[in-house]
Design an enzyme around this catalytic site. Structure first.
Site, short mmCIF file in Angstrom:
data_model
loop_
_atom_site.label_atom_id
_atom_site.label_comp_id
_atom_site.label_asym_id
_atom_site.label_seq_id
_atom_site.Cartn_x
_atom_site.Cartn_y
_atom_site.Cartn_z
N PRO A 2 0.90 -1.27 -0.16
CA PRO A 2 0.23 -0.62 0.01
C PRO A 2 0.79 1.66 -0.05
O PRO A 2 1.71 1.35 0.17
CB PRO A 2 -0.67 0.15 1.14
CG PRO A 2 -0.74 -1.27 1.91
CD PRO A 2 0.79 -1.97 1.05
N GLU A 3 1.00 2.39 -1.20
CA GLU A 3 1.63 3.89 -1.11
C GLU A 3 0.66 4.41 -1.01
O GLU A 3 -0.46 4.60 -0.20
CB GLU A 3 1.63 3.78 -2.30
CG GLU A 3 2.23 2.53 -3.26
CD GLU A 3 4.10 2.92 -2.54
OE1 GLU A 3 4.59 3.61 -1.43
OE2 GLU A 3 4.68 1.69 -3.20
N HIS A 90 -6.16 -14.21 8.29
CA HIS A 90 -4.68 -13.11 8.42
C HIS A 90 -5.57 -11.84 9.52
O HIS A 90 -5.02 -10.80 9.03
CB HIS A 90 -3.92 -13.09 6.98
CG HIS A 90 -3.54 -13.67 6.37
ND1 HIS A 90 -2.46 -14.50 6.68
CD2 HIS A 90 -4.02 -15.10 5.39
CE1 HIS A 90 -1.88 -15.51 6.38
NE2 HIS A 90 -3.21 -15.50 5.31
#
Ligand SMILES: [Zn+2]
Length: 269
Positions: A2-3, A90
């Site tokens: 993720p940016e 997760h």
């Protein structure tokens, strides 16, 4: 990974649900993230979220006298689900409020969930971060001043989070294309005019990606579960050997600081 745009999309996605609401429950299923989730995060229970802010790629849930700091790491995502939704493998962390859960999924466990009762800008993870590219703090004169005396290539300079925060690899290549600047140009050699073009290009590239819902190769799912599509519209990124959309010259790929850079030798001098 993720940016900045994905994190900003997440912030905008979750903020309207959280702000003004009191957190009822804190569930830690697996504390083994990049740093173990400390027991201090339980301090958020019983507190109301006043704002959801962002600094670089850190999300900051402002509770007045303390902040929950969340980083998505390499593969993290936050989503909103109904209370009682069974966790999947997760799903390591939940905040419960008003019949909903804010759920962190992080398969690679490089993310972070921390609590600070100090001002977040004083936190060791945050205080050394560079200028926010979307803020007024980054404009042509500021970028020109910041880069004086720096011999590093402008591509690497853009990606150095101690200088400017959150300009990832895709966005650095795309911004340099838009500003018609060769990625190997020494940062300190950029003129005032080209610095202004580049500051503008960085902002417009990030804004375009935010509008597109963030971009990612595979791991990012926005808080609404929508995959971004920014990269399918890229000018040069991941287009080696294909024709430049502007001039038809073949896009080239070089490696700088172990990261691939894409550029058009026709447009970027
Ligand atoms: Zn071109």
């Amino acid at each position: 990974m993720p940016e900045l745009p994905e994190v900003e999309v997440t912030r905008r996605g979750i903020a309207p649900h959280l702000v003004g609401h009191t957190i009822d429950t804190v569930t830690v299923r697996d504390a083994r993230l990049r740093w173990p989730i400390p027991d201090t995060v339980r301090a958020i229970a019983g507190r109301a979220v006043r704002a959801v802010n962002r600094r670089g790629k850190y999300l900051l849930l402002d509770c007045g006298d303390g902040h929950l700091i969340v980083h998505l790491g390499m593969s993290g995502s936050l989503r909103l689900v109904a209370a009682g939704t069974p966790p999947e493998k997760h799903d390591h962390f939940d905040l419960g409020f008003d019949g909903k859960l804010l759920r962190l999924r992080d398969p690679r466990r490089f993310g972070a969930v921390l609590w600070t009762s100090q001002p977040p800008e004083a936190h060791p993870l945050i205080r050394h971060l560079g200028v926010e590219p979307l803020s007024r703090g980054l404009d042509g004169p500021r970028l020109h001043a910041l880069t004086r005396g720096h011999r590093a290539a402008i591509k690497q300079y853009l990606m150095d989070g101690r200088r400017i925060v959150g300009v990832g690899n895709i966005y650095a290549s795309e911004s340099l294309f838009l500003a018609a600047i060769h990625p190997r140009t020494p940062a300190g050699r950029l003129s005032a005019t080209r610095s202004a073009l580049l500051a503008k290009a960085v902002k417009s590239t990030l804004r375009t990606a935010i509008r597109a819902g963030g971009s990612s190769l595979r791991d990012f799912v926005g808080s609404d579960g929508v995959y971004g599509c920014f990269q399918h519209r890229a000018w040069v990124y991941d287009r080696e050997g294909q024709k430049c959309r502007r001039c038809g010259t073949l896009v080239r790929r070089i490696v700088q600081g172990q990261r691939a850079t894409y550029f058009c030798p026709g447009c970027q001098k």
